[in-house]
Design a protein around this motif. Structure first.
Motif, PDB file in Angstrom:
ATOM      1  N   ASN A 103       0.855  -1.187   0.000  1.00  0.00           N
ATOM      2  CA  ASN A 103       0.000   0.000   0.000  1.00  0.00           C
ATOM      3  C   ASN A 103       0.893   1.240   0.000  1.00  0.00           C
ATOM      4  O   ASN A 103       1.696   1.423   0.918  1.00  0.00           O
ATOM      5  N   PHE A 106       1.093   3.726   3.266  1.00  0.00           N
ATOM      6  CA  PHE A 106       1.590   3.358   4.594  1.00  0.00           C
ATOM      7  C   PHE A 106       3.061   2.985   4.523  1.00  0.00           C
ATOM      8  O   PHE A 106       3.521   2.427   3.522  1.00  0.00           O
ATOM      9  N   ALA A 110       4.328  -0.008   9.024  1.00  0.00           N
ATOM     10  CA  ALA A 110       2.899  -0.002   9.363  1.00  0.00           C
ATOM     11  C   ALA A 110       2.201  -1.206   8.742  1.00  0.00           C
ATOM     12  O   ALA A 110       1.340  -1.840   9.371  1.00  0.00           O
ATOM     13  N   GLN A 111       2.595  -1.535   7.510  1.00  0.00           N
ATOM     14  CA  GLN A 111       1.956  -2.664   6.832  1.00  0.00           C
ATOM     15  C   GLN A 111       2.349  -3.994   7.467  1.00  0.00           C
ATOM     16  O   GLN A 111       1.513  -4.892   7.633  1.00  0.00           O
ATOM     17  N   GLU A 114       0.529  -4.173  10.852  1.00  0.00           N
ATOM     18  CA  GLU A 114      -0.888  -4.487  10.633  1.00  0.00           C
ATOM     19  C   GLU A 114      -1.073  -6.001  10.393  1.00  0.00           C
ATOM     20  O   GLU A 114      -1.930  -6.640  11.010  1.00  0.00           O
ATOM     21  N   LYS A 125       1.948  -3.238  20.438  1.00  0.00           N
ATOM     22  CA  LYS A 125       2.477  -2.485  19.293  1.00  0.00           C
ATOM     23  C   LYS A 125       3.992  -2.524  19.209  1.00  0.00           C
ATOM     24  O   LYS A 125       4.553  -2.701  18.133  1.00  0.00           O
TER      25      LYS A 125
HETATM   26  P1  ADP Z   1      -3.939   3.137  15.500  1.00  0.00           P
HETATM   27  O1  ADP Z   1      -2.738   3.967  15.810  1.00  0.00           O
HETATM   28  O2  ADP Z   1      -5.239   3.830  15.719  1.00  0.00           O
HETATM   29  O3  ADP Z   1      -3.912   1.752  16.108  1.00  0.00           O
HETATM   30  P2  ADP Z   1      -2.847   3.142  12.820  1.00  0.00           P
HETATM   31  O4  ADP Z   1      -2.385   4.570  12.876  1.00  0.00           O
HETATM   32  O5  ADP Z   1      -1.826   2.056  12.849  1.00  0.00           O
HETATM   33  O6  ADP Z   1      -3.939   2.841  13.946  1.00  0.00           O
HETATM   34  O7  ADP Z   1      -3.744   2.949  11.532  1.00  0.00           O
HETATM   35  C1  ADP Z   1      -4.886   3.732  11.344  1.00  0.00           C
HETATM   36  C2  ADP Z   1      -5.866   2.952  10.499  1.00  0.00           C
HETATM   37  O8  ADP Z   1      -5.252   2.566   9.296  1.00  0.00           O
HETATM   38  C3  ADP Z   1      -6.349   1.709  11.206  1.00  0.00           C
HETATM   39  O9  ADP Z   1      -7.719   1.523  10.933  1.00  0.00           O
HETATM   40  C4  ADP Z   1      -5.553   0.607  10.540  1.00  0.00           C
HETATM   41  O10 ADP Z   1      -6.304  -0.598  10.486  1.00  0.00           O
HETATM   42  C5  ADP Z   1      -5.345   1.163   9.148  1.00  0.00           C
HETATM   43  N1  ADP Z   1      -4.099   0.650   8.587  1.00  0.00           N
HETATM   44  C6  ADP Z   1      -2.882   0.652   9.132  1.00  0.00           C
HETATM   45  N2  ADP Z   1      -1.977   0.091   8.313  1.00  0.00           N
HETATM   46  C7  ADP Z   1      -2.640  -0.276   7.207  1.00  0.00           C
HETATM   47  C8  ADP Z   1      -2.267  -0.902   5.997  1.00  0.00           C
HETATM   48  N3  ADP Z   1      -1.031  -1.288   5.731  1.00  0.00           N
HETATM   49  N4  ADP Z   1      -3.213  -1.130   5.065  1.00  0.00           N
HETATM   50  C9  ADP Z   1      -4.465  -0.764   5.303  1.00  0.00           C
HETATM   51  N5  ADP Z   1      -4.899  -0.161   6.426  1.00  0.00           N
HETATM   52  C10 ADP Z   1      -3.993   0.083   7.374  1.00  0.00           C
END
Ligand code: ADP
Ligand code: ADP
Length: 246
Positions: A103, A106, A110-111, A114, A125
């Motif tokens: 993606n 991100f 982050a990916q 996730e 985390k």
């Molecule tokens: P939080 O800090 O609230 O736990 P994040 O900042 O990690 O969440 O992510 C924000 C949103 O983006 C969440 O709904 C998460 O599921 C989504 N997200 C994070 N990484 C990805 C990704 N690689 N692809 C799709 N959605 C993502």
């Protein structure tokens, strides 16, 4: 035992003139830690075999039959939801273009986080981030502690494909389907990626179906090879035997 067993796979496209048989009675198996190369010219049915194994074949206008067994469990004919779970956890996929698996919005960290947390919800985390960094290190990304916060476009093609391999490994899948994983890469780094794939699958006991049109990749990477022609599997055996036969 076999990790993957495909039995009598048939895929047909009915049309005005009759029926086009895209896959004609394909059967194959892959043991844990084994790399099965699948070769054949364009249109031979390589990709369709991979899609059938992942349960991604069902569309209006095509007829599919046969059986797919993963770790002794029959997985063809499962619901979309069940199959999605299996794809998320037990079958990893690596495609020709790494950007289709990443993606752009991100960071790679982050990916990875996730994916890791979907697989292991109990991980906090910080622990998930630690595992993401360890995975990047395992696939040979230099300075993973810094690179973990970079975005896909900040990596070279070869490094991106390494990230995709890290993502595929994040859930510790039993089977990886790699469809032309080196075709879009510079020739100079293709061997690095196939070498990495081979080392990792041997270490983790992951079965790999390696789809490619490149005999050089097969010779260097696969344990056994299946040759497809016009929807049929015309030969399957050890690489040394099959690549030598006329
Ligand atoms: P939080 O800090 O609230 O736990 P994040 O900042 O990690 O969440 O992510 C924000 C949103 O983006 C969440 O709904 C998460 O599921 C989504 N997200 C994070 N990484 C990805 C990704 N690689 N692809 C799709 N959605 C993502
Ligand atoms: P390969 O990966 O070996 O290049 P594919 O698995 O992509 O081959 O294709 C196998 C065969 O299925 C080809 O003959 C192709 O023309 C046929 N095919 C794929 N999709 C369709 C479709 N939607 N309608 C009719 N034939 C199709």
């Amino acid at each position: 035992h076999n990790c993957l067993e495909v039995r009598n796979l048939v895929v047909e496209f009915p049309n005005r003139h009759g029926t086009l048989r895209a896959l004609d009675d394909v059967s194959l198996s892959i043991r844990p830690g084994e790399i099965l190369g699948v070769v054949g010219e364009s249109g031979a049915g390589k990709s369709m075999t991979g899609l059938a194994i992942q349960g991604l074949l069902e569309r209006p206008g095509r007829i599919a039959s046969g059986e797919v067994w993963l770790e002794g469990r029959r997985i063809d004919g499962l619901s979309d939801r069940q199959m999605e779970k299996i794809r998320g956890k037990e079958i990893g996929a690596i495609f020709q273009d790494p950007l289709t698996s990443l993606n752009p919005l991100f960071s790679v960290g982050a990916q990875l986080v996730e994916t890791i947390r979907q697989h292991m919800p109990e991980l906090g985390k910080a622990a998930a981030r630690g595992r993401a960094i360890a995975l990047l290190k395992e696939v040979g990304i230099p300075a993973p502690e810094e690179r973990v916060d970079h975005f896909p476009h900040q990596f070279s093609g070869g490094m991106r494909q390494r990230v995709v391999i890290a993502l595929a490994l994040a859930v510790n899948p039993r089977l990886i389907i790699a469809d032309e994983p080196t075709t879009a890469l510079d020739v100079s780094i293709q061997a690095q990626i196939t070498g990495l794939l081979r080392r990792l699958c041997k270490e983790h006991g992951t079965a790999v179906m390696l789809v490619t049109h490149d005999m050089g990749v097969i010779a260097e990477t696969a344990d056994r090879v299946a040759v497809m022609y016009a929807g049929r599997l015309i030969e399957i055996g050890p690489v040394e035997t099959v690549l030598k036969s006329p």
